[in-house]
Write a protein that holds these residues in place. Structure first.
Motif, mmCIF file in Angstrom:
data_model
loop_
_atom_site.group_PDB
_atom_site.id
_atom_site.type_symbol
_atom_site.label_atom_id
_atom_site.label_comp_id
_atom_site.label_asym_id
_atom_site.label_seq_id
_atom_site.Cartn_x
_atom_site.Cartn_y
_atom_site.Cartn_z
ATOM 1 N N ARG A 146 0.820 -1.224 0.000
ATOM 2 C CA ARG A 146 0.000 0.000 0.000
ATOM 3 C C ARG A 146 0.845 1.263 0.000
ATOM 4 O O ARG A 146 0.506 2.244 -0.641
ATOM 5 C CB ARG A 146 -0.915 0.014 1.223
ATOM 6 C CG ARG A 146 -2.059 -0.914 1.104
ATOM 7 C CD ARG A 146 -2.984 -0.760 2.288
ATOM 8 N NE ARG A 146 -4.056 -1.736 2.209
ATOM 9 C CZ ARG A 146 -4.801 -2.084 3.222
ATOM 10 N NH1 ARG A 146 -4.603 -1.541 4.396
ATOM 11 N NH2 ARG A 146 -5.755 -2.967 3.080
ATOM 12 N N ASN A 147 1.913 1.256 0.762
ATOM 13 C CA ASN A 147 2.678 2.486 0.940
ATOM 14 C C ASN A 147 3.970 2.521 0.147
ATOM 15 O O ASN A 147 4.636 3.538 0.127
ATOM 16 C CB ASN A 147 2.990 2.680 2.430
ATOM 17 C CG ASN A 147 1.722 2.781 3.229
ATOM 18 O OD1 ASN A 147 0.955 3.705 3.063
ATOM 19 N ND2 ASN A 147 1.475 1.790 4.065
ATOM 20 N N GLY A 148 4.335 1.440 -0.455
ATOM 21 C CA GLY A 148 5.565 1.409 -1.230
ATOM 22 C C GLY A 148 6.767 1.253 -0.333
ATOM 23 O O GLY A 148 6.767 1.663 0.830
ATOM 24 N N VAL A 149 7.776 0.622 -0.847
ATOM 25 C CA VAL A 149 9.012 0.480 -0.096
ATOM 26 C C VAL A 149 9.803 1.758 -0.293
ATOM 27 O O VAL A 149 10.183 2.100 -1.406
ATOM 28 C CB VAL A 149 9.822 -0.739 -0.585
ATOM 29 C CG1 VAL A 149 11.104 -0.862 0.197
ATOM 30 C CG2 VAL A 149 8.996 -1.990 -0.461
ATOM 31 N N VAL A 150 10.025 2.472 0.760
ATOM 32 C CA VAL A 150 10.721 3.754 0.679
ATOM 33 C C VAL A 150 12.204 3.482 0.764
ATOM 34 O O VAL A 150 12.697 2.941 1.743
ATOM 35 C CB VAL A 150 10.271 4.704 1.810
ATOM 36 C CG1 VAL A 150 11.016 6.011 1.717
ATOM 37 C CG2 VAL A 150 8.786 4.923 1.731
ATOM 38 N N SER A 151 12.912 3.830 -0.293
ATOM 39 C CA SER A 151 14.353 3.648 -0.276
ATOM 40 C C SER A 151 15.029 5.002 -0.116
ATOM 41 O O SER A 151 14.469 6.033 -0.456
ATOM 42 C CB SER A 151 14.825 2.977 -1.569
ATOM 43 O OG SER A 151 14.458 3.753 -2.682
ATOM 44 N N ARG A 204 7.302 6.984 -3.895
ATOM 45 C CA ARG A 204 7.016 8.350 -3.468
ATOM 46 C C ARG A 204 6.802 9.254 -4.682
ATOM 47 O O ARG A 204 5.890 10.074 -4.713
ATOM 48 C CB ARG A 204 8.157 8.865 -2.601
ATOM 49 C CG ARG A 204 7.803 10.135 -1.868
ATOM 50 C CD ARG A 204 8.965 10.651 -1.049
ATOM 51 N NE ARG A 204 9.395 9.684 -0.051
ATOM 52 C CZ ARG A 204 10.657 9.510 0.299
ATOM 53 N NH1 ARG A 204 11.615 10.215 -0.283
ATOM 54 N NH2 ARG A 204 10.983 8.652 1.215
ATOM 55 N N ALA A 205 7.643 9.084 -5.696
ATOM 56 C CA ALA A 205 7.521 9.896 -6.909
ATOM 57 C C ALA A 205 6.199 9.597 -7.616
ATOM 58 O O ALA A 205 5.525 10.524 -8.099
ATOM 59 C CB ALA A 205 8.697 9.633 -7.838
ATOM 60 N N LEU A 206 5.816 8.314 -7.679
ATOM 61 C CA LEU A 206 4.548 7.962 -8.317
ATOM 62 C C LEU A 206 3.367 8.559 -7.558
ATOM 63 O O LEU A 206 2.428 9.087 -8.173
ATOM 64 C CB LEU A 206 4.408 6.439 -8.382
ATOM 65 C CG LEU A 206 5.325 5.725 -9.368
ATOM 66 C CD1 LEU A 206 5.210 4.215 -9.206
ATOM 67 C CD2 LEU A 206 4.981 6.127 -10.797
ATOM 68 N N ARG A 207 3.411 8.486 -6.228
ATOM 69 C CA ARG A 207 2.332 9.094 -5.437
ATOM 70 C C ARG A 207 2.275 10.587 -5.651
ATOM 71 O O ARG A 207 1.191 11.170 -5.751
ATOM 72 C CB ARG A 207 2.543 8.786 -3.947
ATOM 73 C CG ARG A 207 2.202 7.368 -3.573
ATOM 74 C CD ARG A 207 2.044 7.226 -2.065
ATOM 75 N NE ARG A 207 3.159 7.750 -1.312
ATOM 76 C CZ ARG A 207 4.179 7.033 -0.864
ATOM 77 N NH1 ARG A 207 4.231 5.744 -1.116
ATOM 78 N NH2 ARG A 207 5.142 7.581 -0.173
#
Length: 175
Positions: free
Chosen positions: A128-133, A140-143
């Protein structure tokens, strides 16, 4: 050495020489003084703090995952305690051994379920939240792009609505 001598007073208004020396060297009682300076001794050469702050090696778990993990640890701990009690009851030949063995088996099933719950909750959160690297994240960029597109769509819709409200008055002129 009595209590009065330790506190520095011998009676009403009578002061020992040590207490008088301390009072002369540190006249302000509300200002803390270094014990080593007052006593005339040398302070220790090294000061070791009680603990040393170290940066975290890994990021903190998300709240839902951490909650599931705490729940799983508690369930596993209770299950282990049940298993030990069942084993000891079996060795002692107690009537409680059979119910404890059954509850330990049920507890093992529940503990397995709780451990799987941690894994599933973690997978769902990551999905749901994406793996933040670090330092940047594709998710984050897609959101960010999706939010920007939604904002633009709402702004366009609002401006179209304004145009419709002005034009839909039904009057051609003011008379």
């Amino acid at each position: 050495m009595g209590t009065a001598e330790r506190s520095g007073t011998l009676g009403e208004g009578v002061v020992t020489p040590e207490a008088a020396q301390l009072a002369v060297q540190a006249p302000d009682h509300d200002i803390p003084t270094d014990e080593y300076e007052v006593r005339g001794r040398e302070a220790p050469s090294h000061y070791r703090p009680l603990w040393i702050e170290e940066p975290a090696r890994r990021r903190r778990l998300p709240d839902p995952v951490r909650t599931a993990a705490v729940r799983a640890v508690l369930i596993i701990a209770v299950t282990l305690i049940q298993a030990v009690v069942a084993f000891l009851c079996t060795l002692a030949g107690s009537w409680l051994a059979f119910p404890m063995v059954l509850s330990s088996i049920a507890g093992t099933v529940v503990a397995t379920w709780a451990a799987l719950d941690v894994w599933v909750t973690r997978q769902v959160w990551n999905q749901r939240n994406g793996v933040v690297s670090v330092p940047s994240s594709t998710a984050r960029a897609l959101r960010r792009e999706r939010r920007k597109a939604r904002r633009q769509a709402r702004a366009t819709e609002r401006s179209q609505e304004r145009i419709r409200r002005r034009g839909s008055a039904g009057q051609l002129s003011h008379s």
